[in-house]
Design an enzyme around this catalytic site. Structure first.
Site, PDB file in Angstrom:
ATOM      1  CG  HIS A 204      -9.256 112.288 -12.727  1.00  0.00           C
ATOM      2  ND1 HIS A 204      -9.060 113.623 -12.501  1.00  0.00           N
ATOM      3  CD2 HIS A 204      -8.399 111.952 -13.719  1.00  0.00           C
ATOM      4  CE1 HIS A 204      -8.140 114.075 -13.324  1.00  0.00           C
ATOM      5  NE2 HIS A 204      -7.713 113.083 -14.076  1.00  0.00           N
TER       6      HIS A 204
HETATM    7  C1  UD1 Z   1      -7.402 109.712 -18.343  1.00  0.00           C
HETATM    8  C2  UD1 Z   1      -5.909 110.029 -18.415  1.00  0.00           C
HETATM    9  C3  UD1 Z   1      -5.566 111.071 -17.361  1.00  0.00           C
HETATM   10  C4  UD1 Z   1      -6.441 112.299 -17.489  1.00  0.00           C
HETATM   11  C5  UD1 Z   1      -7.915 111.887 -17.470  1.00  0.00           C
HETATM   12  C6  UD1 Z   1      -8.791 113.074 -17.732  1.00  0.00           C
HETATM   13  C7  UD1 Z   1      -4.335 108.229 -19.076  1.00  0.00           C
HETATM   14  C8  UD1 Z   1      -3.347 107.236 -18.581  1.00  0.00           C
HETATM   15  N1  UD1 Z   1      -5.088 108.837 -18.130  1.00  0.00           N
HETATM   16  O1  UD1 Z   1      -7.654 109.124 -17.075  1.00  0.00           O
HETATM   17  O2  UD1 Z   1      -4.216 111.463 -17.507  1.00  0.00           O
HETATM   18  O3  UD1 Z   1      -6.180 113.172 -16.437  1.00  0.00           O
HETATM   19  O4  UD1 Z   1      -8.141 110.905 -18.502  1.00  0.00           O
HETATM   20  O5  UD1 Z   1     -10.070 112.918 -17.212  1.00  0.00           O
HETATM   21  O6  UD1 Z   1      -4.445 108.445 -20.272  1.00  0.00           O
HETATM   22  N2  UD1 Z   1     -14.790 105.840 -18.054  1.00  0.00           N
HETATM   23  C9  UD1 Z   1     -16.116 105.968 -18.367  1.00  0.00           C
HETATM   24  N3  UD1 Z   1     -16.462 106.793 -19.405  1.00  0.00           N
HETATM   25  C10 UD1 Z   1     -15.549 107.473 -20.122  1.00  0.00           C
HETATM   26  C11 UD1 Z   1     -14.198 107.327 -19.811  1.00  0.00           C
HETATM   27  C12 UD1 Z   1     -13.831 106.508 -18.765  1.00  0.00           C
HETATM   28  O7  UD1 Z   1     -16.985 105.370 -17.738  1.00  0.00           O
HETATM   29  O8  UD1 Z   1     -15.939 108.210 -21.052  1.00  0.00           O
HETATM   30  C13 UD1 Z   1     -14.398 104.983 -16.895  1.00  0.00           C
HETATM   31  C14 UD1 Z   1     -14.084 103.543 -17.274  1.00  0.00           C
HETATM   32  O9  UD1 Z   1     -14.493 102.740 -16.225  1.00  0.00           O
HETATM   33  C15 UD1 Z   1     -12.565 103.551 -17.369  1.00  0.00           C
HETATM   34  C16 UD1 Z   1     -12.165 104.558 -16.309  1.00  0.00           C
HETATM   35  O10 UD1 Z   1     -13.197 105.538 -16.323  1.00  0.00           O
HETATM   36  O11 UD1 Z   1     -12.014 102.282 -17.130  1.00  0.00           O
HETATM   37  C17 UD1 Z   1     -10.821 105.231 -16.571  1.00  0.00           C
HETATM   38  O12 UD1 Z   1     -10.751 105.815 -17.872  1.00  0.00           O
HETATM   39  P1  UD1 Z   1      -9.327 106.042 -18.606  1.00  0.00           P
HETATM   40  O13 UD1 Z   1      -9.505 106.796 -19.857  1.00  0.00           O
HETATM   41  O14 UD1 Z   1      -8.575 104.773 -18.642  1.00  0.00           O
HETATM   42  O15 UD1 Z   1      -8.533 106.922 -17.591  1.00  0.00           O
HETATM   43  P2  UD1 Z   1      -8.950 108.250 -16.833  1.00  0.00           P
HETATM   44  O16 UD1 Z   1      -8.940 107.935 -15.371  1.00  0.00           O
HETATM   45  O17 UD1 Z   1     -10.166 108.842 -17.430  1.00  0.00           O
HETATM   46  N1  UDP Z   2     -14.074 119.772 -16.152  1.00  0.00           N
HETATM   47  C1  UDP Z   2     -15.392 119.874 -16.620  1.00  0.00           C
HETATM   48  N2  UDP Z   2     -16.373 119.242 -15.906  1.00  0.00           N
HETATM   49  C2  UDP Z   2     -16.130 118.524 -14.777  1.00  0.00           C
HETATM   50  C3  UDP Z   2     -14.789 118.430 -14.309  1.00  0.00           C
HETATM   51  C4  UDP Z   2     -13.792 119.052 -15.027  1.00  0.00           C
HETATM   52  O1  UDP Z   2     -15.643 120.522 -17.627  1.00  0.00           O
HETATM   53  O2  UDP Z   2     -17.080 117.973 -14.187  1.00  0.00           O
HETATM   54  C5  UDP Z   2     -12.987 120.399 -16.945  1.00  0.00           C
HETATM   55  C6  UDP Z   2     -12.136 121.414 -16.223  1.00  0.00           C
HETATM   56  O3  UDP Z   2     -12.619 122.727 -16.433  1.00  0.00           O
HETATM   57  C7  UDP Z   2     -10.760 121.226 -16.840  1.00  0.00           C
HETATM   58  C8  UDP Z   2     -10.755 119.787 -17.304  1.00  0.00           C
HETATM   59  O4  UDP Z   2     -12.105 119.359 -17.307  1.00  0.00           O
HETATM   60  O5  UDP Z   2     -10.576 122.054 -17.977  1.00  0.00           O
HETATM   61  C9  UDP Z   2      -9.908 118.930 -16.413  1.00  0.00           C
HETATM   62  O6  UDP Z   2     -10.070 117.596 -16.751  1.00  0.00           O
HETATM   63  P1  UDP Z   2      -9.603 116.409 -15.813  1.00  0.00           P
HETATM   64  O7  UDP Z   2      -9.580 116.870 -14.407  1.00  0.00           O
HETATM   65  O8  UDP Z   2     -10.450 115.243 -16.153  1.00  0.00           O
HETATM   66  O9  UDP Z   2      -8.150 116.064 -16.361  1.00  0.00           O
HETATM   67  P2  UDP Z   2      -6.675 116.607 -16.057  1.00  0.00           P
HETATM   68  O10 UDP Z   2      -6.670 118.076 -16.255  1.00  0.00           O
HETATM   69  O11 UDP Z   2      -6.299 116.199 -14.677  1.00  0.00           O
HETATM   70  O12 UDP Z   2      -5.847 115.865 -17.051  1.00  0.00           O
END
Ligand code: UD1
Ligand code: UDP
Length: 363
Positions: A204
């Site tokens: 992601h």
């Molecule tokens: C964010 C964090 C990242 C973290 C990740 C965990 C920042 C800069 N990035 O990235 O560090 O590792 O969360 O998963 O803060 N969206 C949905 N539903 C949701 C959330 C997001 O559909 O509940 C979609 C939307 O299209 C959105 C895109 O995902 O534009 C990205 O979401 P965003 O929160 O901006 O960043 P993440 O990639 O989730």
């Molecule tokens: N995780 C989850 N379901 C999923 C994918 C990840 O519960 O389908 C959990 C995983 O166990 C870990 C956390 O989400 O604790 C990691 O989140 P993510 O990869 O979104 O973010 P990051 O750690 O890179 O910030």
């Protein structure tokens, strides 16, 4: 009074032991959810799985450009802090929610504690790296998970008296939930998977999935490993990745994809996987805690401890390298590497990080 600010999937998971600890110690606390993550499977599913009460405040900021999102969180958190006047605000990790939460508190002269401080990829093109650097520099308590993160903070000139090595609350969360997950989850049966006979993939990171070539290489690499070793691949797809794959017209054919799964199901999927392929920070840590080999789909990591202990390797977003590294890890673990390791051998602590963090905030 402690205020806990969270907003995304990993923050809910890694803050859950801190919330539990506040409850155990009967400490006055409240939770602000920024609403950065809001889809059921990225948000509410974790409150349910972890048995957490609804947040006291939900800012519902949703998705958007980083400036807009950060600004909305900054303004929303500030409003609540002015009203509630907590003694300390805790933020966790490196998201936009962390940056905004820490900034709002520090400008109001409220003490800030950064949980998971001092991680550095030394790659400032990552939004997370900027968030970490700013949060660490304006925090009163930097809760570094390891000696390496402690050293990173010292090298940046952060006052030694503000840095505490606590371990990472991800260990607390795994210890608190792995057994419950094994008892409750039927995810392997539901997905038709056999113990230690599938690959688990996630991706992601913006720098990977927002780039057509890199996303294509990652998906091709996962398919190649699956084909070459005849091991099925399961890929719970993050909403960002789904959106970008649709936009680029990249197919997941050959990979078993699902929506993101809840934490208990995920712990079972991860602990029973033959190999993890990921660009997630949390997964690199968890696979090393649960003794599962991991191939990281990035060129660098802010978690070098996972590589040093032998459970993780870096493959970048290059299909050939992903395949090569996956082969090496499969071979190494088939020859018995890691067999003697137990949950307590991991580099991220003993599962008591939240206890230390809450004690320090109260002292
Ligand atoms: C964010 C964090 C990242 C973290 C990740 C965990 C920042 C800069 N990035 O990235 O560090 O590792 O969360 O998963 O803060 N969206 C949905 N539903 C949701 C959330 C997001 O559909 O509940 C979609 C939307 O299209 C959105 C895109 O995902 O534009 C990205 O979401 P965003 O929160 O901006 O960043 P993440 O990639 O989730
Ligand atoms: N995780 C989850 N379901 C999923 C994918 C990840 O519960 O389908 C959990 C995983 O166990 C870990 C956390 O989400 O604790 C990691 O989140 P993510 O990869 O979104 O973010 P990051 O750690 O890179 O910030």
């Amino acid at each position: 009074m402690i205020c806990i600010v969270l907003g995304t999937r990993p923050e809910i998971i890694k803050m859950s032991p801190v919330i539990r600890e506040c409850e155990r110690k009967d400490i006055d606390y409240f939770v602000i959810h920024s609403g950065q993550h809001y889809s059921y499977e990225m948000d509410k599913a974790f409150f349910e799985d972890l048995n957490l009460s609804d947040p006291d405040y939900n800012l519902d900021v949703g998705s958007g450009n980083q400036g807009e999102q950060t600004a909305k969180i900054l303004s929303g958190v500030e409003e609540v802090l002015i009203k509630k006047k907590p003694d300390c605000v805790l933020v966790q990790g490196d998201t936009n929610t962390v940056l905004a939460g820490a900034l709002a508190a520090s400008k109001l002269h409220i003490k800030v504690g950064h949980v998971e401080a001092g991680l550095r990829s030394f790659d400032r093109r990552m939004p997370e790296e900027i968030n970490r650097i700013v949060a660490d520099n304006i925090s009163d308590y930097c809760f570094a998970p390891t000696k390496n993160s402690y050293n990173n903070l010292l090298h940046e000139g952060i006052d030694e008296g503000k840095i505490f090595i606590t371990g990472n609350t991800v260990v607390d969360a795994v210890f608190q939930n792995l057994e419950i997950a094994s008892d409750k989850s039927s995810v392997l049966k539901r997905l038709g998977l056999k113990n230690k006979n599938y690959l688990l993939a996630t991706a992601h990171r913006a720098e990977n999935v927002d780039n057509k070539e890199k996303l294509y290489e990652i998906i091709s690499g996962i398919k190649a490993v699956s084909d070459e070793y005849s091991i099925p691949a399961i890929f719970p797809v993050h909403p960002r990745t789904k959106k970008m794959a649709d936009e680029f017209g990249i197919s997941f054919e050959g990979i078993n994809i699902t929506k993101p799964v809840g934490y208990l199901d995920f712990l079972v999927l991860e602990s029973n996987a033959r190999l993890v392929l990921t660009d997630s920070g949390g997964l690199q840590e968890e696979s090393c805690i649960m003794g599962v080999p991991c191939v990281t789909l990035r060129d660098n990591t802010e978690r070098p401890e996972t590589v040093e202990c032998g459970f993780n390797v870096l493959a970048g977003a290059d299909s050939k390298k992903i395949s090569l590294m996956a082969g090496q890890m499969l071979k190494k673990f088939e020859s018995g590497f890691g067999n003697a390791c137990s949950l307590s051998d991991n580099p991220f602590g003993d599962g008591k990080s939240s206890e230390r963090i809450v004690d320090i905030c109260q002292s």
